[in-house]
Design a protein around this motif. Structure first.
Motif, PDB file in Angstrom:
ATOM      1  N   HIS A  87       0.844  -1.205   0.000  1.00  0.00           N
ATOM      2  CA  HIS A  87       0.000   0.000   0.000  1.00  0.00           C
ATOM      3  C   HIS A  87       0.881   1.257   0.000  1.00  0.00           C
ATOM      4  N   TYR A  88       1.944   1.207   0.791  1.00  0.00           N
ATOM      5  CA  TYR A  88       2.828   2.373   0.914  1.00  0.00           C
ATOM      6  C   TYR A  88       3.500   2.679  -0.434  1.00  0.00           C
ATOM      7  N   LEU A  89       3.906   1.615  -1.123  1.00  0.00           N
ATOM      8  CA  LEU A  89       4.545   1.795  -2.425  1.00  0.00           C
ATOM      9  C   LEU A  89       3.541   2.344  -3.457  1.00  0.00           C
ATOM     10  N   ILE A  90       2.339   1.784  -3.458  1.00  0.00           N
ATOM     11  CA  ILE A  90       1.319   2.273  -4.403  1.00  0.00           C
ATOM     12  C   ILE A  90       1.054   3.756  -4.132  1.00  0.00           C
ATOM     13  N   ARG A  91       0.947   4.077  -2.832  1.00  0.00           N
ATOM     14  CA  ARG A  91       0.702   5.472  -2.460  1.00  0.00           C
ATOM     15  C   ARG A  91       1.807   6.396  -3.000  1.00  0.00           C
ATOM     16  N   ALA A  92       3.069   5.913  -2.833  1.00  0.00           N
ATOM     17  CA  ALA A  92       4.214   6.718  -3.282  1.00  0.00           C
ATOM     18  C   ALA A  92       4.107   6.980  -4.784  1.00  0.00           C
ATOM     19  N   VAL A  93       3.656   5.978  -5.535  1.00  0.00           N
ATOM     20  CA  VAL A  93       3.488   6.159  -6.985  1.00  0.00           C
ATOM     21  C   VAL A  93       2.366   7.174  -7.236  1.00  0.00           C
ATOM     22  N   PHE A  94       1.223   6.985  -6.585  1.00  0.00           N
ATOM     23  CA  PHE A  94       0.073   7.878  -6.799  1.00  0.00           C
ATOM     24  C   PHE A  94       0.414   9.337  -6.489  1.00  0.00           C
ATOM     25  N   GLU A  95       1.218   9.545  -5.436  1.00  0.00           N
ATOM     26  CA  GLU A  95       1.580  10.915  -5.049  1.00  0.00           C
ATOM     27  C   GLU A  95       2.349  11.631  -6.135  1.00  0.00           C
ATOM     28  N   ARG A  96       3.010  10.843  -6.987  1.00  0.00           N
ATOM     29  CA  ARG A  96       3.857  11.441  -8.019  1.00  0.00           C
ATOM     30  C   ARG A  96       3.169  11.494  -9.381  1.00  0.00           C
ATOM     31  N   LEU A  97       1.924  11.056  -9.479  1.00  0.00           N
ATOM     32  CA  LEU A  97       1.229  11.069 -10.774  1.00  0.00           C
ATOM     33  C   LEU A  97       0.651  12.449 -11.049  1.00  0.00           C
ATOM     34  N   GLY A  98       0.903  12.948 -12.263  1.00  0.00           N
ATOM     35  CA  GLY A  98       0.281  14.204 -12.685  1.00  0.00           C
ATOM     36  C   GLY A  98      -1.008  13.894 -13.438  1.00  0.00           C
ATOM     37  N   ASN A  99      -1.707  14.957 -13.877  1.00  0.00           N
ATOM     38  CA  ASN A  99      -2.970  14.759 -14.588  1.00  0.00           C
ATOM     39  C   ASN A  99      -2.786  13.854 -15.815  1.00  0.00           C
ATOM     40  N   LYS A 100      -1.694  14.117 -16.581  1.00  0.00           N
ATOM     41  CA  LYS A 100      -1.451  13.334 -17.812  1.00  0.00           C
ATOM     42  C   LYS A 100      -1.236  11.856 -17.492  1.00  0.00           C
ATOM     43  N   ASP A 101      -0.515  11.610 -16.366  1.00  0.00           N
ATOM     44  CA  ASP A 101      -0.268  10.206 -15.964  1.00  0.00           C
ATOM     45  C   ASP A 101      -1.585   9.504 -15.653  1.00  0.00           C
ATOM     46  N   PHE A 102      -2.482  10.219 -14.960  1.00  0.00           N
ATOM     47  CA  PHE A 102      -3.788   9.618 -14.657  1.00  0.00           C
ATOM     48  C   PHE A 102      -4.528   9.260 -15.950  1.00  0.00           C
ATOM     49  N   LEU A 103      -4.503  10.195 -16.911  1.00  0.00           N
ATOM     50  CA  LEU A 103      -5.229   9.951 -18.163  1.00  0.00           C
ATOM     51  C   LEU A 103      -4.635   8.752 -18.903  1.00  0.00           C
ATOM     52  N   LYS A 104      -3.308   8.656 -18.858  1.00  0.00           N
ATOM     53  CA  LYS A 104      -2.642   7.515 -19.501  1.00  0.00           C
ATOM     54  C   LYS A 104      -3.074   6.212 -18.805  1.00  0.00           C
ATOM     55  N   LEU A 105      -3.110   6.276 -17.477  1.00  0.00           N
ATOM     56  CA  LEU A 105      -3.527   5.091 -16.712  1.00  0.00           C
ATOM     57  C   LEU A 105      -4.959   4.678 -17.058  1.00  0.00           C
ATOM     58  N   PHE A 106      -5.848   5.677 -17.148  1.00  0.00           N
ATOM     59  CA  PHE A 106      -7.247   5.377 -17.496  1.00  0.00           C
ATOM     60  C   PHE A 106      -7.308   4.674 -18.864  1.00  0.00           C
ATOM     61  N   GLU A 107      -6.473   5.188 -19.796  1.00  0.00           N
ATOM     62  CA  GLU A 107      -6.461   4.614 -21.154  1.00  0.00           C
ATOM     63  C   GLU A 107      -5.986   3.148 -21.097  1.00  0.00           C
ATOM     64  N   ILE A 108      -4.933   2.932 -20.285  1.00  0.00           N
ATOM     65  CA  ILE A 108      -4.397   1.566 -20.156  1.00  0.00           C
ATOM     66  C   ILE A 108      -5.474   0.640 -19.567  1.00  0.00           C
ATOM     67  N   ILE A 109      -6.149   1.146 -18.552  1.00  0.00           N
ATOM     68  CA  ILE A 109      -7.180   0.314 -17.909  1.00  0.00           C
ATOM     69  C   ILE A 109      -8.266  -0.064 -18.920  1.00  0.00           C
ATOM     70  N   LYS A 110      -8.654   0.921 -19.748  1.00  0.00           N
ATOM     71  CA  LYS A 110      -9.742   0.674 -20.712  1.00  0.00           C
ATOM     72  C   LYS A 110      -9.320  -0.273 -21.826  1.00  0.00           C
ATOM     73  N   THR A 111      -8.056  -0.157 -22.249  1.00  0.00           N
ATOM     74  CA  THR A 111      -7.658  -0.934 -23.432  1.00  0.00           C
ATOM     75  C   THR A 111      -7.011  -2.280 -23.097  1.00  0.00           C
ATOM     76  N   SER A 112      -6.694  -2.525 -21.854  1.00  0.00           N
ATOM     77  CA  SER A 112      -6.062  -3.823 -21.537  1.00  0.00           C
ATOM     78  C   SER A 112      -7.051  -4.677 -20.730  1.00  0.00           C
ATOM     79  N   LYS A 113      -6.513  -5.775 -20.177  1.00  0.00           N
ATOM     80  CA  LYS A 113      -7.416  -6.704 -19.447  1.00  0.00           C
ATOM     81  C   LYS A 113      -7.596  -6.308 -17.979  1.00  0.00           C
ATOM     82  N   ILE A 114      -7.199  -5.082 -17.643  1.00  0.00           N
ATOM     83  CA  ILE A 114      -7.140  -4.725 -16.210  1.00  0.00           C
ATOM     84  C   ILE A 114      -8.510  -4.789 -15.524  1.00  0.00           C
TER      85      ILE A 114
END
Ligand SMILES: Cc1cc2nc3c(=O)[nH]c(=O)nc-3n(C[C@H](O)[C@H](O)[C@H](O)COP(=O)(O)OP(=O)(O)OC[C@H]3O[C@@H](n4cnc5c(N)ncnc54)[C@H](O)[C@@H]3O)c2cc1C
Length: 401
Positions: A324-351
């Motif tokens: 959880h701590y590691l995931i949090r550390a990643v989330f703290e460093r995500l900018g708006n563009k990173d979130f949008l990229k993540l959303f795209e990955i979630i939609k287009t892959s098997k996530i």
């Protein structure tokens, strides 16, 4: 002086969820237990959004009236307002937290061996030796107790932990309950660099009532106002308001001579969401087993407490809390563009499929390992690490814990 000292087998500081549940698990032993709570009423003040995974019913016998609602959809909102909605098998409960704290208190409060001291503050303790045995003398705002064991269930600002040289890093939290026209089966998380250590949340309590809150490390009042403005929610319309602290980090040291720490006092809280209920209930079972063993063999050394309490916690919730701590550390460093990229990955892959099968609010290890097998996720993470090399420092800190 000794005549004024009251003798107990153990003292629990804090009669919130950890303290009351521990008391309940030990109530069938013949241990004489003192439970010291600075507030006059159990369950108050409320400091919780009350969202808990279905694991709750696997751990405790949950009366159905404590569950107020179920969430079917999680809405994740990026800093500039774009969002993704996810659903999975998890469907967490929205609970009546005051009732949950009181449930265990009601079950044990009239037992002969259980003594609640409400409206009484734990102040200090000191070790003494008596007939070759190490004991503790505890001072509260109203009395002096002599015990064999002391259990710190006194939350994020734990005085017991502080006396042992342990200080939690805490986030400030604010929440209101309000009637609003929002989605009744959806919990939302709003990410923003201004409150990057956690998020703003909307939790549907049911019957048109919503718990809207936020936690962050600074400027909580100002940030909360910004968040409510963003949601077009008028603070003055609130039914009531809560505040509190949420420990932030990885699990602390738990075992000391004659003493153990449990719940928020030990930072048994998920850094991703600030949720502590499932972890603390899991840890409380280990704590109760350890206490029973310690009394059976009359050994209250750190070694025994480490073996029967700290080690089982480390191997179970401790490992998950590191993730959880590691995931949090990643989330703290995500900018708006990173979130949008993540959303795209979630939609287009098997996530989305993986979330359905392996998604787990409390124990994310399996899900994360599955994610790391998806090439597009690995490629995203590699680019992220190159941009944020300080994540290695966090990895080293986690490995060293
Ligand atoms: C705003 C907010 C929202 C949250 N939402 C969620 C959620 O949705 N889901 C979830 O799982 N978790 C949530 N949490 C976290 C969860 O509430 C905590 O993990 C949980 O309450 C910890 O329980 P505890 O018994 O360890 O400590 P606490 O609940 O903090 O209780 C500590 C007790 O010790 C008492 N105490 C403290 N010092 C002394 C002293 N010196 N002497 C005597 N008594 C003392 C306090 O009065 C208190 O009763 C939230 C927390 C906050 C603040």
């Amino acid at each position: 002086m000794d005549q004024n000292i009251e003798k107990f087998d153990l003292a629990i500081v804090g009669a919130s969820l950890a303290g009351n549940y521990l008391c309940y698990l030990l109530s069938s032993t013949n241990l004489k237990i003192a439970i010291i709570e600075e507030h006059k009423e159990v369950g108050l003040p409320l400091q919780c959004a009350g969202i808990v995974s279905q694991k709750l019913i696997k751990i405790i016998n949950l009366p159905k009236e404590i569950v107020l609602n179920r969430v079917k959809v999680a809405k994740i909102v990026a800093p500039k307002g774009k969002f993704i909605k996810l659903s999975g098998a998890e469907e967490p409960y929205i609970i009546d937290r005051i009732a949950l704290d009181r449930l265990f208190h009601e079950m044990v409060k009239n037992k002969k061996n259980i003594h609640y001291f409400l409206g009484e503050k734990f102040k200090t303790f000191e070790y003494i030796k008596e007939s070759g045995e190490k004991l503790l003398v505890i001072e509260t705002s109203k009395r002096v107790l002599k015990v064999k064991m002391l259990i710190g269930c006194d939350g994020p600002l734990s005085s017991v932990a502080k006396s042992l040289g342990i200080k939690n890093k805490n986030l400030y939290a604010m929440q209101i309950r309000i009637t609003a026209n929002l989605e009744e089966n959806e919990a939302a998380m709003y990410f923003d660099p201004r409150w990057r250590e956690l998020f703003g949340w909307i939790v549907p309590e049911g019957n048109g009532i919503f718990r809207i809150g936020m936690a962050c490390s600074q400027n909580i009042v100002k940030n909360f106002q910004i968040f409510l403005k963003q949601l077009k929610i008028d603070f003055k319309q609130k039914k009531d308001q809560q505040g509190g602290l949420i420990p932030y980090g990885m699990m602390n040291k738990l075992a000391f001579n004659n003493i153990l720490l449990l719940g928020d006092s030990a930072c048994q809280v998920k850094a991703t969401t600030g949720g502590g209920i499932i972890n603390l209930l899991t840890a409380t079972k280990y704590a109760a087993d350890c206490i029973k063993k310690s009394f059976k063999i009359n050994n209250f050394s750190r070694k025994i407490i480490k073996r029967y309490y700290e080690n089982p916690c480390l191997l179970t919730i401790g490992r998950q809390l590191k993730i959880h701590y590691l995931i949090r550390a990643v989330f703290e460093r995500l900018g708006n563009k990173d979130f949008l990229k993540l959303f795209e990955i979630i939609k287009t892959s098997k996530i989305e499929n993986l979330i359905n099968i392996y998604g787990d609010m409390d124990f994310p290890k399996t899900f994360i390992f599955k994610l790391l097998r998806i090439p597009i996720v690995v490629s995203f993470l590699m680019k992220f690490i190159i941009k944020n090399p300080d994540i290695f420092v966090i990895l080293l800190r986690i490995a060293a814990k």
